[in-house]
Motif scaffolding. Structure first.
Motif, mmCIF file in Angstrom:
data_model
loop_
_atom_site.group_PDB
_atom_site.id
_atom_site.type_symbol
_atom_site.label_atom_id
_atom_site.label_comp_id
_atom_site.label_asym_id
_atom_site.label_seq_id
_atom_site.Cartn_x
_atom_site.Cartn_y
_atom_site.Cartn_z
ATOM 1 N N THR A 626 0.835 -1.203 0.000
ATOM 2 C CA THR A 626 0.000 0.000 0.000
ATOM 3 C C THR A 626 0.873 1.257 0.000
ATOM 4 O OG1 THR A 626 -1.779 -1.133 1.183
ATOM 5 C CG2 THR A 626 -1.790 1.262 1.244
ATOM 6 N N LYS A 627 1.897 1.263 0.846
ATOM 7 C CA LYS A 627 2.786 2.424 0.925
ATOM 8 C C LYS A 627 3.483 2.678 -0.412
ATOM 9 C CE LYS A 627 3.773 2.049 5.896
ATOM 10 N NZ LYS A 627 4.827 1.792 6.908
ATOM 11 N N LYS A 628 3.934 1.610 -1.070
ATOM 12 C CA LYS A 628 4.632 1.788 -2.350
ATOM 13 C C LYS A 628 3.695 2.312 -3.432
ATOM 14 C CE LYS A 628 8.316 -1.593 -1.576
ATOM 15 N NZ LYS A 628 8.927 -2.887 -1.997
ATOM 16 N N LEU A 633 2.216 7.372 -6.589
ATOM 17 C CA LEU A 633 1.308 8.461 -6.927
ATOM 18 C C LEU A 633 1.871 9.805 -6.480
ATOM 19 C CD1 LEU A 633 -2.153 6.915 -5.929
ATOM 20 C CD2 LEU A 633 -1.383 7.460 -8.249
ATOM 21 N N ARG A 634 2.411 9.843 -5.284
ATOM 22 C CA ARG A 634 2.840 11.106 -4.695
ATOM 23 C C ARG A 634 4.104 11.666 -5.333
ATOM 24 N NH1 ARG A 634 1.493 9.021 1.481
ATOM 25 N NH2 ARG A 634 -0.711 9.693 1.484
ATOM 26 N N LYS A 635 4.915 10.833 -5.946
ATOM 27 C CA LYS A 635 6.110 11.307 -6.638
ATOM 28 C C LYS A 635 5.788 11.839 -8.033
ATOM 29 C CE LYS A 635 9.394 10.255 -3.630
ATOM 30 N NZ LYS A 635 10.262 11.294 -3.022
ATOM 31 N N THR A 636 4.593 11.571 -8.508
ATOM 32 C CA THR A 636 4.196 11.940 -9.864
ATOM 33 C C THR A 636 3.409 13.241 -9.837
ATOM 34 O OG1 THR A 636 4.033 9.569 -10.378
ATOM 35 C CG2 THR A 636 3.038 11.115 -11.947
ATOM 36 N N ILE A 668 -7.553 -7.291 -4.787
ATOM 37 C CA ILE A 668 -7.341 -8.484 -5.597
ATOM 38 C C ILE A 668 -6.266 -9.318 -4.912
ATOM 39 C CG2 ILE A 668 -6.554 -9.372 -7.823
ATOM 40 C CD1 ILE A 668 -7.559 -6.789 -9.100
ATOM 41 N N ASP A 669 -6.600 -10.541 -4.561
ATOM 42 C CA ASP A 669 -5.650 -11.456 -3.905
ATOM 43 C C ASP A 669 -5.037 -10.847 -2.645
ATOM 44 O OD1 ASP A 669 -6.091 -13.293 -5.959
ATOM 45 O OD2 ASP A 669 -4.448 -12.467 -7.166
ATOM 46 N N ASN A 670 -5.849 -10.050 -1.928
ATOM 47 C CA ASN A 670 -5.393 -9.425 -0.685
ATOM 48 C C ASN A 670 -4.193 -8.491 -0.875
ATOM 49 O OD1 ASN A 670 -7.346 -10.586 1.041
ATOM 50 N ND2 ASN A 670 -6.192 -12.515 1.047
ATOM 51 N N LYS A 671 -3.994 -8.003 -2.092
ATOM 52 C CA LYS A 671 -2.917 -7.059 -2.370
ATOM 53 C C LYS A 671 -3.494 -5.649 -2.523
ATOM 54 C CE LYS A 671 -0.096 -10.444 -4.896
ATOM 55 N NZ LYS A 671 0.537 -10.762 -6.225
ATOM 56 N N ALA A 672 -2.660 -4.644 -2.269
ATOM 57 C CA ALA A 672 -3.096 -3.270 -2.499
ATOM 58 C C ALA A 672 -3.522 -3.118 -3.952
ATOM 59 C CB ALA A 672 -1.973 -2.302 -2.171
ATOM 60 N N THR A 673 -4.708 -2.565 -4.119
ATOM 61 C CA THR A 673 -5.323 -2.532 -5.446
ATOM 62 C C THR A 673 -5.739 -1.107 -5.789
ATOM 63 O OG1 THR A 673 -6.159 -4.779 -5.111
ATOM 64 C CG2 THR A 673 -7.186 -3.476 -6.871
ATOM 65 N N ALA A 674 -5.455 -0.703 -7.036
ATOM 66 C CA ALA A 674 -5.789 0.647 -7.496
ATOM 67 C C ALA A 674 -6.928 0.607 -8.502
ATOM 68 C CB ALA A 674 -4.566 1.299 -8.129
ATOM 69 N N TYR A 675 -7.877 1.522 -8.289
ATOM 70 C CA TYR A 675 -8.951 1.755 -9.249
ATOM 71 C C TYR A 675 -8.748 3.164 -9.798
ATOM 72 C CZ TYR A 675 -11.398 -2.251 -7.125
ATOM 73 O OH TYR A 675 -11.743 -3.494 -6.659
ATOM 74 N N VAL A 676 -8.502 3.270 -11.094
ATOM 75 C CA VAL A 676 -8.317 4.570 -11.734
ATOM 76 C C VAL A 676 -9.604 4.911 -12.477
ATOM 77 C CG1 VAL A 676 -6.986 5.915 -13.390
ATOM 78 C CG2 VAL A 676 -5.841 4.228 -11.936
ATOM 79 N N ARG A 689 1.767 -1.119 -9.940
ATOM 80 C CA ARG A 689 1.931 0.330 -9.873
ATOM 81 C C ARG A 689 2.156 0.947 -11.252
ATOM 82 N NH1 ARG A 689 5.064 -1.573 -5.678
ATOM 83 N NH2 ARG A 689 7.033 -1.113 -6.731
ATOM 84 N N ALA A 690 2.937 0.247 -12.095
ATOM 85 C CA ALA A 690 3.213 0.765 -13.433
ATOM 86 C C ALA A 690 1.932 0.858 -14.265
ATOM 87 C CB ALA A 690 4.240 -0.113 -14.138
ATOM 88 N N LYS A 691 1.072 -0.148 -14.153
ATOM 89 C CA LYS A 691 -0.191 -0.121 -14.897
ATOM 90 C C LYS A 691 -1.103 0.993 -14.371
ATOM 91 C CE LYS A 691 -0.327 -4.969 -16.355
ATOM 92 N NZ LYS A 691 -1.063 -6.269 -16.264
ATOM 93 N N MET A 692 -1.068 1.216 -13.068
ATOM 94 C CA MET A 692 -1.852 2.309 -12.493
ATOM 95 C C MET A 692 -1.428 3.645 -13.098
ATOM 96 S SD MET A 692 -1.842 3.624 -8.510
ATOM 97 C CE MET A 692 -0.061 3.961 -8.602
ATOM 98 N N LEU A 693 -0.114 3.899 -13.149
ATOM 99 C CA LEU A 693 0.378 5.161 -13.692
ATOM 100 C C LEU A 693 0.097 5.269 -15.187
ATOM 101 C CD1 LEU A 693 3.777 5.439 -11.767
ATOM 102 C CD2 LEU A 693 1.648 6.656 -11.290
#
Length: 706
Positions: A626-628, A633-636, A668-676, A689-693
């Motif tokens: 989650t932190k990563k 996001l915050r570096k972008t 998804i699979d108990n992993k941090a998950t992003a919805y854009v 993370r790359a796909k999120m960005l």
């Protein structure tokens, strides 16, 4: 020339003349006047003037009507050098107002000054009719005539003569000026704003830009961080490299110049020369906050570590020198110490040699451009003073030797008497600093900044509230008071939204929504749209105005529009966006005519015209993945994105109450998950993370609204 002010009114012209000619007690030996019971440090400074000062209020105007005398209104602020000069020479020897407590009065009478005088600023000096209508306005007025400038000793008898012999003409003039002031406060809605206005604004800023030294204008230089926020967004929108170049040129030049305090950090108010070398030395809280935001956004856009370092240095200065024990932030540090402007910050070449060894002194002189006869030129007299202001011509030095030199010079400087501290706590300015600290906590991954922001926010929300839950404007020495303005609400909401973006505690969002409801109920214009600066139940002889122009501070309407758009995208409540559109329509014609006066509104317009970007992270709050994802996001540089966080595994997370559209999102699979999401329509969730960005980049490249 900082933003808000406190006010004094002087009524008895005969008393001024009497004191001028007969002398009187000084300092603590004088009996105190009516200002002795005020909270403002600036007002208290004048409590022992031999002038029968009144604080702003009905008592003063009632006495003016009863005695049939005009009013001398003097407006200033504690850290203003020329306000202090005028107090010393004209009101203390043996004859004096504070602008940071009443922004509404300051704006109205500053408008009057612009109608009456080619030059306006602070101290602001006006003569009013007993009904509060101005008929004369000026700025600094010396005690006696000087270099063609009329002095108070001659001005006051002339006003007295006019009032006695040509009153009808004076009152007719005052009525005309008052009508012009009222006319200037009325805004009629225009058409919708579009991207062509962003292009026109960029052209205007380009023409005003100084390509040689950076910044805007060609003589004295103000930092103008709001201009930079707009230009960064324009670069991101269009890919125009000139926009980014203007930002980088300005930020780098300011950091190297004398406007920056290279020893104790933080920025002075402005430079009196085009090269940023010769500062006007006061330090204002709001400048630090807005410049931090500009440097952080430039860091996100360019990954230039110097910008991140500068933001961190500014914040460290604020936390060390402008922070109260209770966590709130003081207003300003003065330009003066020991009765001289800039004395705390200036060095003779001999002083440098005394503090440093021979090799260090040579390096310091080379790095900071130290000259034997001084490099500092008095901005009034126009000649060298034998003193040096520290500035650099090359990049900043990060060597161990330089750090040792800086440490020695700072230690020596800290033995000097510090400039006077304006220890008022103002809600609006604290809101800006809370926003800057919370943003720094995100971008720099520095929790200590987030904790400082939270501490200040809790103080404001707990201590600057009336019994009915409304905000108050000022706190000092344990006492809160003065009705809040729309700026207090809008800036605090901005800070609370940034705090939510730091720790994702839904109570910050809850508090922001609550303050918005109060602001809407008491400040919104149901007929024409936009927020009035003062609430609807305040009785005043002055017209009720809407703040629209961005000055050293963003206007309350521009920030309110920003808040409304963000709240709409965070909550899915489209009524917020409808209110934002009404603000845009209200100010559209004025932006077309004078784009340079609306950088914050233009930056917000970019958000309104951009495809919405709602990013929802679902995960365990303290988990590494989650932190990563959040760090990515915050570096972008994503100026038009809003981020929500939904804790995984909770049965009914509180955030669902405010953002119902995320209710069915899960990991998804108990992993941090992003919805854009765009306009609350979300792409397939991802744990990458790359796909999120990449999804965010594709949204940014969608066709823009025209």
């Amino acid at each position: 020339m900082p933003y808000r002010n406190s006010l004094y009114i002087f009524l008895s012209i005969s008393l001024v003349l009497f004191n001028f000619t007969t002398g009187g007690a000084r300092g603590e030996d004088r009996p105190a006047n009516r200002l002795k019971n005020e909270a403002s440090p600036y007002l208290l400074k004048h409590a022992t003037n031999p002038v029968d000062w009144y604080p702003w209020g009905e008592e003063a105007f009632s006495q003016a009507r009863k005695k049939d005398k005009p009013i001398l209104l003097s407006i200033g602020y504690l850290t203003c050098h020329w306000c202090n000069v005028m107090e010393e020479e004209s009101f203390s020897d043996p004859i004096k107002v504070d602008r940071e407590e009443r922004p509404d009065i300051d704006q109205i009478y500053m408008t009057a000054c612009h109608l009456l005088s080619p030059s306006c600023g602070w101290p602001l000096t006006l003569f009013l009719s007993p009904e509060g209508k101005p008929f004369y306005a000026g700025t600094y007025i010396p005690k006696e005539n000087r270099f063609g400038r009329l002095g108070l000793l001659d001005l006051i008898p002339r006003v007295k003569q006019l009032w006695g012999q040509e009153r009808d003409s004076v009152l007719k003039s005052a009525d005309s000026i008052n009508a012009a002031i009222i006319s200037s406060t009325i805004h009629l809605p225009g058409g919708d704003m579009n991207a062509s206005q962003l292009d026109a604004a960029f052209l205007a800023f380009s023409q005003d830009f100084d390509p040689q030294y950076g910044g805007f204008g060609r003589s004295s230089k103000f930092p103008k961080p709001l201009n930079l926020l707009f230009l960064l967004r324009y670069w991101q929108r269009t890919g125009n490299k000139d926009a980014l170049s203007m930002v980088e040129k300005t930020l780098t030049a300011m950091r190297l110049g004398g406007i920056y305090d290279h020893l104790g950090y933080g920025f002075h108010r402005y430079a009196t020369d085009p090269m940023w070398r010769l500062p006007h030395f006061e330090k204002m809280l709001y400048d630090q906050a807005l410049l931090v935001t500009a440097y952080l956004e430039a860091y996100q856009a360019t990954a230039n570590q110097e910008y991140a370092n500068t933001a961190q240095e500014i914040l460290d200065y604020v936390l060390q020198n402008m922070t109260a024990e209770n966590g709130a932030f003081f207003s300003a540090e003065s330009a003066d110490s020991e009765g001289e402007e800039g004395k705390f910050y200036l060095w003779s070449a001999a002083e440098i040699r005394k503090v440093l060894d021979r090799q260090e002194a040579v390096q310091a002189s080379r790095t900071f451009q130290i000259m034997e006869d001084g490099n500092y030129i008095d901005p009034v007299a126009g000649h060298k003073t034998g003193q040096n202001i520290l500035f650099m011509e090359q990049g900043t030095d990060k060597t161990a030797a330089f750090k040792k030199i800086r440490s020695k010079l700072l230690a020596a400087r800290n033995t000097r008497p510090r400039p006077e501290l304006d220890d008022k706590v103002l809600t609006d300015w604290n809101g800006l600093m809370i926003a800057a600290l919370a943003r720094a906590a995100q971008v720099l991954d520095q929790p200590r900044y987030g904790e400082a922001a939270k501490r200040a926010a809790r103080f404001i929300l707990h201590n600057l509230r009336s019994q009915d839950g409304k905000l108050l404007h000022r706190w000092r020495n344990g006492q809160a008071g003065l009705a809040a303005s729309a700026a207090d609400y809008s800036f605090m909401i901005w800070g609370l939204l940034e705090l939510y973006g730091w720790d994702f505690d839904p109570t910050w969002l809850q508090q922001a929504l609550g303050l918005h409801d109060v602001q809407l109920e008491n400040y919104w214009d149901d007929k024409l749209g936009g927020f009035y600066l003062t609430e609807d139940n305040i009785k005043s002889m002055l017209p009720r105005i809407k703040e629209s122009l961005d000055t050293a501070l963003p206007s309350s309407n521009a920030v309110s529009m920003l808040n409304l758009l963000k709240l709409s995208r965070l909550t899915g409540n489209h009524s917020f966006e409808e209110k934002a559109a009404k603000i845009s329509s209200l100010l559209s014609s004025r932006v077309k005519d004078s784009p340079l006066a609306f950088p914050m509104l233009l930056a917000t317009l970019d958000l309104a015209l951009s495809p919405s970007q709602e990013i929802v992270i679902v995960g365990k709050k303290d988990a590494d993945d989650t932190k990563k994802m959040l760090q990515a996001l915050r570096k972008t540089y994503l100026p038009n994105a809003v981020v929500l966080f939904k804790p995984a595994g909770e049965q009914e997370p509180l955030i669902n109450n405010y953002a119902g559209f995320i209710e069915f999102m899960s990991t998804i699979d108990n992993k941090a998950t992003a919805y854009v999401c765009t306009n609350f329509k979300c792409s397939f969730p991802t744990t990458d993370r790359a796909k999120m960005l990449e999804s965010l980049r594709s949204i940014s490249e969608e066709p823009r609204m025209k």
